[in-house]
Design an enzyme around this catalytic site. Sequence first.
Site, PDB file in Angstrom:
ATOM      1  N   LEU A 152       0.921  -1.315   0.162  1.00  0.00           N
ATOM      2  CA  LEU A 152       0.155   0.340  -0.215  1.00  0.00           C
ATOM      3  C   LEU A 152       1.285   0.964   0.217  1.00  0.00           C
ATOM      4  CD1 LEU A 152      -2.892  -0.886   2.327  1.00  0.00           C
ATOM      5  CD2 LEU A 152      -2.995  -1.181   0.469  1.00  0.00           C
ATOM      6  N   ASP A 153       0.476   2.462  -0.692  1.00  0.00           N
ATOM      7  CA  ASP A 153       1.349   3.743  -0.895  1.00  0.00           C
ATOM      8  C   ASP A 153       1.206   3.949   0.856  1.00  0.00           C
ATOM      9  OD1 ASP A 153       1.369   3.310  -3.384  1.00  0.00           O
ATOM     10  OD2 ASP A 153      -0.608   4.870  -3.463  1.00  0.00           O
ATOM     11  N   LYS A 154       2.623   4.834   1.147  1.00  0.00           N
ATOM     12  CA  LYS A 154       2.889   5.484   1.919  1.00  0.00           C
ATOM     13  C   LYS A 154       1.557   6.137   2.709  1.00  0.00           C
ATOM     14  CE  LYS A 154       5.302   8.994   4.227  1.00  0.00           C
ATOM     15  NZ  LYS A 154       6.636  10.379   4.671  1.00  0.00           N
TER      16      LYS A 154
END
Length: 325
Positions: A152-154
């Site tokens: 998952l993106d930051k």
Amino acid sequence: MEKDTENSSTDYKGNSESDIRQLVIPDAQGGQRLDQALAALLPEFSRNRIQNWIRARKIAVDDAWGTTKMKVSGGEAVRVEIEPDPNATPDAPEAIPLNVVFEDPVLLVIDKPVGLVVHPGSGNPRGTLLNALLHRVPQSAELPRAGIVHRLDKDTSGLLVVAKTLQAHTDLVRQLQARTVKREYLALVYGEVDHAGTVDMPLARDPHNRTKRTVHSMGKQAVTHYDVVERFPGVTLLRCRLETGRTHQIRVHMQHIGHPLVGEQVYSASRRSHLKIPFPRQALHAERLGLIHPITQEFMQWECPLPPDFASLLQALRDNTGWGK
């Protein structure tokens, strides 16, 4: 056929105790270059590293040395001699708290908070999910990417599954490749979306910025299905279901159809709407995750609530307290 994992043990840096892999190129990868096909079959190794092995005559195809320009047709027997990465340095275990949704001897499902980076990298050498896993599950140091099978993106919150054993890792990777893992996200987008739909547009690296992705006819297939959950003046809450899992897929697809995510800083609208909601990140949350348990073979599904910032934003929209005015 997937990669043979029964006689090898690869750690999260991509080093191996048993240094030989025997593979068969799937028919579906016919027409690809050898390094491209192997990068898909050996996701724990970078394509650059695989290309170096080809040049060093560490990869044989049907008993002949492979070349970097070779194309495969499917069905070829490939022998890969895994060489340890001379530049690999172990990441440090760190006692970072994790919100554990489910855990058993082979799986760990967490609710990733906004701001937590999944893998160490440029600008984020420590304080990542991988560092946390090395502390919580010490044996994960022996697994590819410490057991992490998707990202998952930051600034995206929500559910993420991690393997705790090599058998579970291999099984989860195969499920992801077979597109049987259920992943659903809540996304708040600009514009009033009228109905459900599907975005089937291939994605590739942006030639002008390698950290970004873009819709491109020569990219990898990417499919996002979406349904309308709730409508507000000027914005819509969608539930997006991933059929594929490309980097930044939902963010790029929503921008492409003219509905960029609220808070999006990278894939924003080319023409700014008069409506501007001051939200500090992309409004995207991995709400549901479903998969076949690697041992019991039973389907399992988890759901996690929105984080406070996203929930507060929706409540403000429902209360019509002046967002975007």
